[in-house]
Design a protein around this motif. Sequence first.
Motif, mmCIF file in Angstrom:
data_model
loop_
_atom_site.group_PDB
_atom_site.id
_atom_site.type_symbol
_atom_site.label_atom_id
_atom_site.label_comp_id
_atom_site.label_asym_id
_atom_site.label_seq_id
_atom_site.Cartn_x
_atom_site.Cartn_y
_atom_site.Cartn_z
ATOM 1 N N LEU A 195 0.853 -1.184 0.000
ATOM 2 C CA LEU A 195 0.000 0.000 0.000
ATOM 3 C C LEU A 195 0.889 1.233 0.000
ATOM 4 O O LEU A 195 1.572 1.507 0.987
ATOM 5 N N SER A 196 0.906 1.964 -1.096
ATOM 6 C CA SER A 196 1.733 3.163 -1.188
ATOM 7 C C SER A 196 0.843 4.395 -1.105
ATOM 8 O O SER A 196 0.050 4.668 -2.004
ATOM 9 N N PHE A 197 0.965 5.131 -0.003
ATOM 10 C CA PHE A 197 0.219 6.373 0.176
ATOM 11 C C PHE A 197 0.951 7.472 -0.570
ATOM 12 O O PHE A 197 2.157 7.639 -0.415
ATOM 13 N N ILE A 224 -2.651 4.613 -2.662
ATOM 14 C CA ILE A 224 -3.763 5.266 -1.969
ATOM 15 C C ILE A 224 -3.501 6.773 -2.015
ATOM 16 O O ILE A 224 -2.592 7.277 -1.367
ATOM 17 N N VAL A 225 -4.281 7.449 -2.842
ATOM 18 C CA VAL A 225 -4.113 8.897 -3.015
ATOM 19 C C VAL A 225 -4.785 9.605 -1.838
ATOM 20 O O VAL A 225 -5.889 9.233 -1.436
ATOM 21 N N ILE A 226 -4.094 10.600 -1.291
ATOM 22 C CA ILE A 226 -4.619 11.235 -0.076
ATOM 23 C C ILE A 226 -5.048 12.687 -0.268
ATOM 24 O O ILE A 226 -5.590 13.275 0.661
ATOM 25 N N ASP A 227 -4.828 13.258 -1.455
ATOM 26 C CA ASP A 227 -5.121 14.693 -1.594
ATOM 27 C C ASP A 227 -6.134 15.044 -2.681
ATOM 28 O O ASP A 227 -6.324 16.218 -2.978
ATOM 29 N N THR A 228 -6.782 14.052 -3.253
ATOM 30 C CA THR A 228 -7.826 14.350 -4.237
ATOM 31 C C THR A 228 -8.790 13.173 -4.346
ATOM 32 O O THR A 228 -8.419 12.029 -4.090
ATOM 33 N N ILE A 274 -0.607 0.712 -11.344
ATOM 34 C CA ILE A 274 -1.199 0.039 -10.192
ATOM 35 C C ILE A 274 -2.560 0.658 -9.869
ATOM 36 O O ILE A 274 -2.786 1.841 -10.121
ATOM 37 N N PRO A 275 -3.477 -0.156 -9.332
ATOM 38 C CA PRO A 275 -4.801 0.364 -8.982
ATOM 39 C C PRO A 275 -4.695 1.449 -7.900
ATOM 40 O O PRO A 275 -3.868 1.367 -7.001
ATOM 41 N N ILE A 276 -5.562 2.435 -8.009
ATOM 42 C CA ILE A 276 -5.578 3.546 -7.056
ATOM 43 C C ILE A 276 -6.842 3.487 -6.209
ATOM 44 O O ILE A 276 -7.946 3.332 -6.722
ATOM 45 N N LEU A 277 -6.635 3.605 -4.907
ATOM 46 C CA LEU A 277 -7.739 3.723 -3.955
ATOM 47 C C LEU A 277 -7.809 5.170 -3.505
ATOM 48 O O LEU A 277 -6.787 5.850 -3.408
ATOM 49 N N ILE A 278 -9.020 5.637 -3.226
ATOM 50 C CA ILE A 278 -9.231 7.020 -2.820
ATOM 51 C C ILE A 278 -9.221 7.080 -1.295
ATOM 52 O O ILE A 278 -10.143 6.588 -0.638
ATOM 53 N N GLY A 279 -8.151 7.651 -0.737
ATOM 54 C CA GLY A 279 -8.011 7.736 0.712
ATOM 55 C C GLY A 279 -9.002 8.715 1.323
ATOM 56 O O GLY A 279 -9.527 9.591 0.642
ATOM 57 N N ASP A 280 -9.251 8.532 2.603
ATOM 58 C CA ASP A 280 -10.100 9.464 3.339
ATOM 59 C C ASP A 280 -9.406 9.845 4.643
ATOM 60 O O ASP A 280 -8.342 9.310 4.974
ATOM 61 N N SER A 281 -10.003 10.765 5.375
ATOM 62 C CA SER A 281 -9.363 11.274 6.587
ATOM 63 C C SER A 281 -9.165 10.188 7.640
ATOM 64 O O SER A 281 -8.181 10.219 8.387
ATOM 65 N N VAL A 282 -10.051 9.218 7.693
ATOM 66 C CA VAL A 282 -9.917 8.133 8.678
ATOM 67 C C VAL A 282 -8.685 7.287 8.353
ATOM 68 O O VAL A 282 -7.869 7.000 9.235
#
Length: 159
Positions: free
Chosen positions: A50-52, A84-88, A105-113
């Motif tokens: 998991l690469s943030f 895991i993208v954290i800013d959009t 690689i597949p991208i997951l949309i990160g959230d504040s949690v």
Amino acid sequence: MKGFLSIIFILAFTFGTSSGKGLKPYSFSLKDENGKIVKLEDLKGNVIVLSFWSTTCHTCRDELPKLSKLADEYRGKNVLFFGIVIDTKDISRIKNIKKEWQFEIPILIGDSVVISKYRIIGTPITYILKKDLTIGKIIYGDYPVKKYKKIINKLLKEN
């Protein structure tokens, strides 16, 4: 801001990788770039990378294509890679960046949690999870491909 960046660099160069080994990370359910929900628990039995990352991260611009090539190498070998993208949450922006930076690689949309639970203080931060979904390694910043392979191969041999 300058002080914050200094702290990030000190952490990255002083520690490079962190403990946390064996701990169970937060079990997320996140949407991917195509709207599909990905649940961490559903990935059990695989080594998970998991690469943030963020869209403004220069190091991420180099790191994600590297991880994408590794994902190709490990395809079909019980290793799954996710960014895991954290800013959009802007899907078209994410897809444009993937094309521009040349990674797949597949991208997951990160959230504040997720950002809070995984203690993301800068990017890139990469978690490598064991097959039982416990933490195998946490990597801050840029990391050599050779070392990624060593960690992944070691974790693949574990039950």
